[in-house]
Design a protein around this motif. Structure first.
Motif, PDB file in Angstrom:
ATOM      1  N   LYS A   1       8.223   1.557   4.955  1.00  0.00           N
ATOM      2  CA  LYS A   1       8.001   0.202   5.470  1.00  0.00           C
ATOM      3  C   LYS A   1       7.245   0.234   6.789  1.00  0.00           C
ATOM      4  N   ARG A   2       7.660   1.127   7.686  1.00  0.00           N
ATOM      5  CA  ARG A   2       6.986   1.251   8.980  1.00  0.00           C
ATOM      6  C   ARG A   2       5.519   1.588   8.811  1.00  0.00           C
ATOM      7  N   GLN A   3       5.230   2.520   7.930  1.00  0.00           N
ATOM      8  CA  GLN A   3       3.854   2.959   7.731  1.00  0.00           C
ATOM      9  C   GLN A   3       2.985   1.855   7.117  1.00  0.00           C
ATOM     10  N   VAL A   4       3.516   1.143   6.130  1.00  0.00           N
ATOM     11  CA  VAL A   4       2.750   0.077   5.484  1.00  0.00           C
ATOM     12  C   VAL A   4       2.499  -1.062   6.472  1.00  0.00           C
ATOM     13  N   ARG A   5       3.536  -1.455   7.220  1.00  0.00           N
ATOM     14  CA  ARG A   5       3.367  -2.521   8.218  1.00  0.00           C
ATOM     15  C   ARG A   5       2.368  -2.126   9.288  1.00  0.00           C
ATOM     16  N   GLU A   6       2.427  -0.886   9.742  1.00  0.00           N
ATOM     17  CA  GLU A   6       1.500  -0.434  10.786  1.00  0.00           C
ATOM     18  C   GLU A   6       0.061  -0.402  10.269  1.00  0.00           C
ATOM     19  N   TYR A   7      -0.130   0.078   9.041  1.00  0.00           N
ATOM     20  CA  TYR A   7      -1.481   0.077   8.467  1.00  0.00           C
ATOM     21  C   TYR A   7      -2.002  -1.354   8.357  1.00  0.00           C
ATOM     22  N   PHE A   8      -1.168  -2.259   7.861  1.00  0.00           N
ATOM     23  CA  PHE A   8      -1.564  -3.659   7.713  1.00  0.00           C
ATOM     24  C   PHE A   8      -1.893  -4.275   9.071  1.00  0.00           C
ATOM     25  N   ARG A   9      -1.069  -4.000  10.066  1.00  0.00           N
ATOM     26  CA  ARG A   9      -1.290  -4.549  11.407  1.00  0.00           C
ATOM     27  C   ARG A   9      -2.633  -4.115  11.974  1.00  0.00           C
ATOM     28  N   LEU A  10      -2.973  -2.849  11.801  1.00  0.00           N
ATOM     29  CA  LEU A  10      -4.212  -2.319  12.363  1.00  0.00           C
ATOM     30  C   LEU A  10      -5.455  -2.739  11.593  1.00  0.00           C
ATOM     31  N   HIS A  11      -5.317  -3.069  10.312  1.00  0.00           N
ATOM     32  CA  HIS A  11      -6.480  -3.372   9.476  1.00  0.00           C
ATOM     33  C   HIS A  11      -6.507  -4.796   8.943  1.00  0.00           C
ATOM     34  N   GLN A  12      -5.708  -5.687   9.500  1.00  0.00           N
ATOM     35  CA  GLN A  12      -5.626  -7.048   8.975  1.00  0.00           C
ATOM     36  C   GLN A  12      -6.925  -7.820   9.108  1.00  0.00           C
ATOM     37  N   GLN A  13      -7.741  -7.528  10.145  1.00  0.00           N
ATOM     38  CA  GLN A  13      -8.996  -8.266  10.295  1.00  0.00           C
ATOM     39  C   GLN A  13     -10.000  -7.894   9.213  1.00  0.00           C
ATOM     40  N   GLU A  14      -9.836  -6.765   8.554  1.00  0.00           N
ATOM     41  CA  GLU A  14     -10.745  -6.335   7.494  1.00  0.00           C
ATOM     42  C   GLU A  14     -10.382  -6.953   6.141  1.00  0.00           C
ATOM     43  N   LEU A  15      -9.189  -7.531   6.032  1.00  0.00           N
ATOM     44  CA  LEU A  15      -8.714  -8.068   4.760  1.00  0.00           C
ATOM     45  C   LEU A  15      -9.070  -9.541   4.619  1.00  0.00           C
ATOM     46  N   PRO A  16      -9.337  -9.987   3.396  1.00  0.00           N
ATOM     47  CA  PRO A  16      -9.582 -11.419   3.167  1.00  0.00           C
ATOM     48  C   PRO A  16      -8.262 -12.193   3.255  1.00  0.00           C
ATOM     49  N   ALA A  17      -8.328 -13.498   3.160  1.00  0.00           N
ATOM     50  CA  ALA A  17      -7.141 -14.356   3.236  1.00  0.00           C
ATOM     51  C   ALA A  17      -6.381 -14.287   1.912  1.00  0.00           C
ATOM     52  N   ILE A  18      -5.481 -13.316   1.813  1.00  0.00           N
ATOM     53  CA  ILE A  18      -4.693 -13.111   0.606  1.00  0.00           C
ATOM     54  C   ILE A  18      -3.220 -12.945   0.969  1.00  0.00           C
ATOM     55  N   ASP A  19      -2.360 -13.230   0.013  1.00  0.00           N
ATOM     56  CA  ASP A  19      -0.953 -12.858   0.097  1.00  0.00           C
ATOM     57  C   ASP A  19      -0.813 -11.592  -0.724  1.00  0.00           C
ATOM     58  N   CYS A  20      -0.284 -10.539  -0.112  1.00  0.00           N
ATOM     59  CA  CYS A  20      -0.223  -9.229  -0.753  1.00  0.00           C
ATOM     60  C   CYS A  20       1.214  -8.726  -0.780  1.00  0.00           C
ATOM     61  N   ILE A  21       1.613  -8.149  -1.900  1.00  0.00           N
ATOM     62  CA  ILE A  21       2.933  -7.535  -2.023  1.00  0.00           C
ATOM     63  C   ILE A  21       2.745  -6.050  -2.305  1.00  0.00           C
ATOM     64  N   PHE A  22       3.443  -5.219  -1.535  1.00  0.00           N
ATOM     65  CA  PHE A  22       3.469  -3.777  -1.718  1.00  0.00           C
ATOM     66  C   PHE A  22       4.713  -3.450  -2.537  1.00  0.00           C
ATOM     67  N   LEU A  23       4.534  -2.907  -3.741  1.00  0.00           N
ATOM     68  CA  LEU A  23       5.637  -2.532  -4.624  1.00  0.00           C
ATOM     69  C   LEU A  23       5.744  -1.013  -4.692  1.00  0.00           C
ATOM     70  N   ALA A  24       6.879  -0.473  -4.300  1.00  0.00           N
ATOM     71  CA  ALA A  24       7.082   0.979  -4.349  1.00  0.00           C
ATOM     72  C   ALA A  24       7.449   1.408  -5.767  1.00  0.00           C
ATOM     73  N   ARG A  25       6.982   2.587  -6.132  1.00  0.00           N
ATOM     74  CA  ARG A  25       7.335   3.185  -7.412  1.00  0.00           C
ATOM     75  C   ARG A  25       8.069   4.498  -7.155  1.00  0.00           C
ATOM     76  N   ARG A  26       8.645   5.032  -8.207  1.00  0.00           N
ATOM     77  CA  ARG A  26       9.371   6.302  -8.067  1.00  0.00           C
ATOM     78  C   ARG A  26       8.442   7.411  -7.592  1.00  0.00           C
ATOM     79  N   GLY A  27       8.978   8.263  -6.752  1.00  0.00           N
ATOM     80  CA  GLY A  27       8.213   9.389  -6.248  1.00  0.00           C
ATOM     81  C   GLY A  27       7.517   9.115  -4.935  1.00  0.00           C
ATOM     82  N   LEU A  28       7.531   7.875  -4.468  1.00  0.00           N
ATOM     83  CA  LEU A  28       6.866   7.551  -3.203  1.00  0.00           C
ATOM     84  C   LEU A  28       7.537   8.249  -2.032  1.00  0.00           C
ATOM     85  N   ASP A  29       8.840   8.488  -2.132  1.00  0.00           N
ATOM     86  CA  ASP A  29       9.538   9.163  -1.038  1.00  0.00           C
ATOM     87  C   ASP A  29       9.122  10.630  -0.899  1.00  0.00           C
TER      88      ASP A  29
END
Length: 122
Positions: A67-95
């Motif tokens: 969660k920390r990593q995804v939020r930090e990436y989003f925070r730093l790169h939000q100006q590059e993204l279009p106006a969208i609502d995005c959901i990050f879904l974790a799958r098995r093996g991500l840990d």
């Protein structure tokens, strides 16, 4: 709004926000370890929601790290993204994925998602 913040306006907070993205997900960026779902939001900025279940990522330490990593990436790169609502879904093996690899994968998938969104909604 400051470009380097991650305030409440940049988050999907209510169940209705999440339901709208799940129901109307027009853009998808699948990956082996996670999937990004998105739809246009009609706002001037992107918003992010996280879905990381115990079933897919067992230990709370790993869920919180992701969660920390995804939020930090989003925070730093939000100006590059279009106006969208995005959901990050974790799958098995991500840990099992280490932090630098996760950041590279996020970069590639958010870039794919942005291209799809900009192509369909210029």
């Amino acid at each position: 709004m400051s470009a380097q913040t991650y305030g409440k306006t940049l988050r999907l907070l209510s169940p209705g926000d999440f339901k709208q993205v799940f129901d109307k997900a027009t853009f998808r960026a699948p990956h082996q370890h996670f999937m990004l779902l998105a739809c246009s939001n009609g706002l001037e900025h992107p918003r992010l929601g996280l879905v990381i279940s115990k079933k897919n990522v067992r230990h709370a330490v790993n869920r919180n790290r992701i969660k920390r990593q995804v939020r930090e990436y989003f925070r730093l790169h939000q100006q590059e993204l279009p106006a969208i609502d995005c959901i990050f879904l974790a799958r098995r093996g991500l840990d099992q994925v280490d932090s630098p690899t996760l950041v590279k994968q996020l970069q590639a998938q958010f870039k794919r998602l942005s291209k799809k969104a900009l192509r369909d909604n210029p």
